[in-house]
Design a protein around this motif. Structure first.
Motif, PDB file in Angstrom:
ATOM      1  N   VAL A 230       5.167 -14.334  -8.621  1.00 38.78           N
ATOM      2  CA  VAL A 230       6.324 -14.897  -7.899  1.00 38.78           C
ATOM      3  C   VAL A 230       7.722 -14.227  -8.310  1.00 38.78           C
ATOM      4  CG1 VAL A 230       7.459 -17.261  -7.600  1.00 38.78           C
ATOM      5  CG2 VAL A 230       4.884 -16.952  -7.631  1.00 38.78           C
TER       6      VAL A 230
ATOM      7  N   THR B  64       0.360 -18.073  -3.542  1.00 36.94           N
ATOM      8  CA  THR B  64       1.496 -18.754  -3.640  1.00 36.94           C
ATOM      9  C   THR B  64       2.521 -18.103  -2.788  1.00 36.94           C
ATOM     10  OG1 THR B  64       1.061 -19.498  -5.527  1.00 36.94           O
ATOM     11  CG2 THR B  64       3.288 -19.834  -4.677  1.00 36.94           C
ATOM     12  N   LEU B  65       2.545 -16.527  -2.747  1.00 36.56           N
ATOM     13  CA  LEU B  65       3.722 -15.992  -2.215  1.00 36.56           C
ATOM     14  C   LEU B  65       3.545 -15.928  -0.478  1.00 36.56           C
ATOM     15  CD1 LEU B  65       4.171 -13.062  -4.563  1.00 36.56           C
ATOM     16  CD2 LEU B  65       5.728 -14.852  -3.910  1.00 36.56           C
TER      17      LEU B  65
END
Length: 275
Positions: free
Chosen positions: A31, A130-131
């Motif tokens: 992240v 997540t990204l």
């Protein structure tokens, strides 16, 4: 008996710590690493947005989506496909970090560390997921431009769909990148396999209007179910080829299969992947 139970509790706790802490560390690294490269963040979103606007405006109202008997502006039809495109680019190219980590020696240090290889897969895949999920949901800000206004329930289902597609594609990107030591080879695989996979997902043209053999390929393509799920959630009045339940179930199976493939690639008896 109590001592045996206590020992088993300690062992399971240690095992969980050995899995979760390294996975969390790798997740956080992915992240931070991505968002420090601001040009990369802008490019991931700007390219599909430009593609969506240019192609969508070019076709305009000359496109007929089929099924409803009404003309639909191509910007509206292409919107779910552009969202999947953002997820695809972010998920796949985030996993180029596997190749970069190998060249820098970081991957070798992680592999030889006293941590489970499962944590490597889990951390890297969840980081990329997540990204790509965040990038995909940011694209939803453009939804009002195509007349899409979704409630909380629909938004949560859209977020779940984007997450499942992101997870599956990130795991696929990890499995492709793990045995490679060249970015050029990785790009060649992307251009040869994954871009056509997106093009034949119903993102550019509907399944109902495709020729016989293309229709078969599109039904086999798991990305088709992601596009169909998003289109059904964003445009409830549209007549989809598959039900939402069938699409979501297919995405869950696709995600599990891709994660299993990534896990098998990491645990192969080979020293080349970490060299």
């Amino acid at each position: 008996m109590s001592s045996v139970a206590a020992q088993s509790t300690v062992v399971s706790s240690v095992t969980a710590d050995e899995l979760i802490l390294p996975a969390f560390t790798l997740w956080w690294r992915e992240v931070v690493r991505f968002y420090r490269q601001r040009a990369r963040v802008v490019g991931v979103i700007a390219s599909p947005v430009l593609f969506w606007l240019v192609i969508g405006s070019g076709f305009g109202t000359s496109f007929r989506s089929g099924g409803s008997g009404e003309n639909q502006h191509y910007l509206d039809y292409f919107y779910p496909g552009a969202l999947i495109m953002i997820v695809l680019f972010t998920s796949i190219f985030t996993m180029m970090s596997v190749i970069e980590d190998r060249k820098e020696g970081f991957l070798l240090s992680v592999v030889v560390a006293p941590v489970s290889r499962s944590s490597i897969v889990l951390g890297k895949v969840l980081g990329g997921t997540t990204l790509s999920t965040i990038q995909g949901l940011i694209f939803l800000l453009f939804a009002p431009l195509v007349g899409v206004h979704i409630g909380l329930g629909s938004f949560l289902l859209v977020a779940l769909t984007v997450f499942l597609v992101s997870f599956a594609l990130t795991a696929l990107g990890f499995a492709i990148a793990w045995p490679m030591d060249s970015n050029q080879t990785f790009h060649a695989i992307i251009n040869l396999f994954l871009i056509p996979m997106w093009m034949l997902s119903g993102a550019l043209f509907p399944l109902s209007g495709a020729s016989g053999w293309l229709r078969v390929v599109m039904r086999i393509n798991p990305l088709t179910y992601g596009v169909e799920a998003l289109r059904g959630l964003l445009y409830p009045a549209s007549q989809g080829e598959f039900s939402l339940v069938a699409s979501m179930a297919t995405l869950v199976l696709f995600s599990l299969f891709m994660f299993g493939l990534a896990f098998l690639m990491v645990n192969r008896r080979s020293t080349r992947a970490a060299a």
